[in-house]
Design an enzyme around this catalytic site. Sequence first.
Site, PDB file in Angstrom:
ATOM      1  N   LYS A  59      35.429  13.601  51.030  1.00 14.40           N
ATOM      2  CA  LYS A  59      34.863  14.128  52.287  1.00 14.40           C
ATOM      3  C   LYS A  59      35.986  14.449  53.288  1.00 14.40           C
ATOM      4  O   LYS A  59      36.016  15.490  53.933  1.00 14.40           O
ATOM      5  CB  LYS A  59      33.905  13.091  52.879  1.00 14.40           C
ATOM      6  CG  LYS A  59      33.532  13.312  54.329  1.00 14.40           C
ATOM      7  CD  LYS A  59      32.628  14.502  54.488  1.00 14.40           C
ATOM      8  CE  LYS A  59      32.567  14.961  55.921  1.00 14.40           C
ATOM      9  NZ  LYS A  59      31.626  16.023  56.157  1.00 14.40           N
ATOM     10  N   CYS A  74      33.995  16.816  63.442  1.00 15.87           N
ATOM     11  CA  CYS A  74      34.449  16.554  62.074  1.00 15.87           C
ATOM     12  C   CYS A  74      35.891  16.967  61.850  1.00 15.87           C
ATOM     13  O   CYS A  74      36.749  16.128  61.587  1.00 15.87           O
ATOM     14  CB  CYS A  74      33.544  17.305  61.111  1.00 15.87           C
ATOM     15  SG  CYS A  74      31.834  16.911  61.439  1.00 15.87           S
TER      16      CYS A  74
HETATM   17  N1  SAJ Z   1      37.570  27.293  63.495  1.00 10.20           N
HETATM   18  C1  SAJ Z   1      38.647  28.129  63.698  1.00 10.20           C
HETATM   19  N2  SAJ Z   1      38.922  29.078  62.761  1.00 10.20           N
HETATM   20  C2  SAJ Z   1      38.157  29.230  61.648  1.00 10.20           C
HETATM   21  C3  SAJ Z   1      37.071  28.361  61.438  1.00 10.20           C
HETATM   22  C4  SAJ Z   1      36.801  27.387  62.381  1.00 10.20           C
HETATM   23  O1  SAJ Z   1      39.356  28.032  64.706  1.00 10.20           O
HETATM   24  O2  SAJ Z   1      38.458  30.132  60.862  1.00 10.20           O
HETATM   25  C5  SAJ Z   1      37.263  26.253  64.485  1.00 10.20           C
HETATM   26  C6  SAJ Z   1      35.869  26.387  65.070  1.00 10.20           C
HETATM   27  O3  SAJ Z   1      35.839  27.262  66.153  1.00 10.20           O
HETATM   28  C7  SAJ Z   1      35.577  24.955  65.486  1.00 10.20           C
HETATM   29  C8  SAJ Z   1      36.311  24.139  64.430  1.00 10.20           C
HETATM   30  O4  SAJ Z   1      37.237  25.012  63.822  1.00 10.20           O
HETATM   31  O5  SAJ Z   1      36.128  24.653  66.734  1.00 10.20           O
HETATM   32  C9  SAJ Z   1      35.429  23.539  63.368  1.00 10.20           C
HETATM   33  O6  SAJ Z   1      34.385  24.417  63.016  1.00 10.20           O
HETATM   34  P1  SAJ Z   1      33.962  24.702  61.520  1.00 10.20           P
HETATM   35  O7  SAJ Z   1      32.895  25.711  61.545  1.00 10.20           O
HETATM   36  O8  SAJ Z   1      35.138  24.995  60.697  1.00 10.20           O
HETATM   37  O9  SAJ Z   1      33.456  23.296  60.991  1.00 10.20           O
HETATM   38  P2  SAJ Z   1      32.411  22.194  61.556  1.00 10.20           P
HETATM   39  O10 SAJ Z   1      33.215  21.125  62.229  1.00 10.20           O
HETATM   40  O11 SAJ Z   1      31.305  22.789  62.319  1.00 10.20           O
HETATM   41  O12 SAJ Z   1      31.835  21.636  60.175  1.00 10.20           O
HETATM   42  C10 SAJ Z   1      32.754  21.105  59.218  1.00 10.20           C
HETATM   43  C11 SAJ Z   1      32.429  21.687  57.830  1.00 10.20           C
HETATM   44  N3  SAJ Z   1      33.500  21.352  56.885  1.00 10.20           N
HETATM   45  C12 SAJ Z   1      34.046  22.299  56.077  1.00 10.20           C
HETATM   46  O13 SAJ Z   1      33.729  23.459  56.113  1.00 10.20           O
HETATM   47  C13 SAJ Z   1      35.084  21.805  55.122  1.00 10.20           C
HETATM   48  C14 SAJ Z   1      31.090  21.140  57.338  1.00 10.20           C
HETATM   49  O14 SAJ Z   1      30.845  21.552  56.010  1.00 10.20           O
HETATM   50  C15 SAJ Z   1      31.119  19.607  57.395  1.00 10.20           C
HETATM   51  O15 SAJ Z   1      29.881  19.063  56.952  1.00 10.20           O
HETATM   52  C16 SAJ Z   1      31.323  19.201  58.827  1.00 10.20           C
HETATM   53  O16 SAJ Z   1      32.612  19.686  59.234  1.00 10.20           O
HETATM   54  C17 SAJ Z   1      31.248  17.703  58.917  1.00 10.20           C
HETATM   55  O17 SAJ Z   1      30.258  17.204  59.445  1.00 10.20           O
HETATM   56  O18 SAJ Z   1      32.135  17.025  58.364  1.00 10.20           O
END
Ligand code: SAJ
Length: 417
Positions: free
Chosen positions: A200, A254
């Site tokens: 995870k 996360c």
């Molecule tokens: N972000 C970027 N660039 C990107 C993608 C995201 O700057 O290309 C930023 C987003 O704006 C945000 C942060 O990263 O601030 C996180 O957003 P996210 O959409 O990447 O992820 P979370 O935190 O909403 O959800 C993640 C997911 N993990 C993965 O994709 C590996 C989700 O599947 C998990 O279940 C979740 O964390 C969790 O609960 O652990």
Amino acid sequence: MKKICVLGLGYIGLPTALLFAQHFQILGVDINTSIVSSLKKGNLPFEEQGLSELYERVEKNFFPSDKVEESDAFIIAVPTPLNESLKTAELKYVRSAAEMVSKYLNSDNLVVLESTVPPGTSEHLAIPTLLKNGLTENEIHFAHCPERAIPGNTLDEIINNDRIIGANSHQAAMMGQDLYSSFVEGKIHLTDLRTAEFVKLMENTYRDVNIALANEFAQMGQEVGINIWEAIDLANLHPRVNILRPGPGVGGHCIAIDPWFLTESSTTTRLINLARTINESMPNVVMNGIRPLLQDIKKPVITILGVAYKGNVDDWRETPALKLIKLAENEGYTVKIHDPHVKTFPYPIIDLHNALENSDCIILVTDHVSFKSIDPTKISMKTKILFDTRNTLDHKKWQDSGFKVKILGNGNKTFLK
Ligand code: SAJ
């Protein structure tokens, strides 16, 4: 009908409880009595696609409460926040949930930990806490089944993503598989507890490191004089390259936190900590981009568009907007904030019109889809500057409406445009 007790009715616990409620009788427990009483009235504590429809459908099987009762299975989905100064996991909610469960536990039950935890937590902390009611270790059936759902598409992902279940025995693994296959349509993969905990954390750390790389590229794009967004799109045409997108920083409960859970007791990690540092410094990078734009303006007023940690959600936990706002205030700017999704926030959230009135600069922080429909021709501001940290708006339209437009990571335009 089986009875399942879900402890913690937050972003993961509540959707999970309601999905189980399609098949079982669910006792949904939260120590926050205001969440319990609003759920009893049918009000959900947060926005999530499809959740209210699901709630209406399964309401008759779902019983919110602030007390644990005897059940066939217990699912622990409580928060595991980061201790900011120590960069370690705060496991007090896991411990107290396990203590509550221990009073009602018998040797036929299954206990599942869904909360994200540092490797070893199930064996060192959760199981020993559950033993307090006199059961022996062999009599406890324990599984760790970390959630993998992305906020904004939680239900779909909880149902359809493959699921990892780590367990302390073959029997516990089978019980976990049996329970989750009631609604999970993805494959269920079985392993040991520590591996499940580690997997995870690896998933979110991988994403954090990838975003850090994109953010470093964005800063280099500015130095080198290229548009990094176009460069990343072109690099991603390679069949084995998938660089994520730069932005104002990484928020959410996360990805901004889990890498620290992985590194908290390690003396060998380098890259993971460095990625965290890069992502945490992005509000400073944004501020460095804003400062020269406002240097000739007396008492600048800025408008932050979006404080949710990412687009189309109302969740602002760990949002990079908070650091950016603080930096802007320290710079002497007046800061006005608009977010159509976020309802409560440490700073006042105001409507779009008031947020833009007399402003000198818009900083787009969150890529809410609704921001794309803002009409720049209808905006009256003191000075028309737009800084887009997500490369999400139609910049030509904004330029044609008199805005000076800056984009994070855009050192220059390509020759051909
Ligand atoms: N972000 C970027 N660039 C990107 C993608 C995201 O700057 O290309 C930023 C987003 O704006 C945000 C942060 O990263 O601030 C996180 O957003 P996210 O959409 O990447 O992820 P979370 O935190 O909403 O959800 C993640 C997911 N993990 C993965 O994709 C590996 C989700 O599947 C998990 O279940 C979740 O964390 C969790 O609960 O652990």
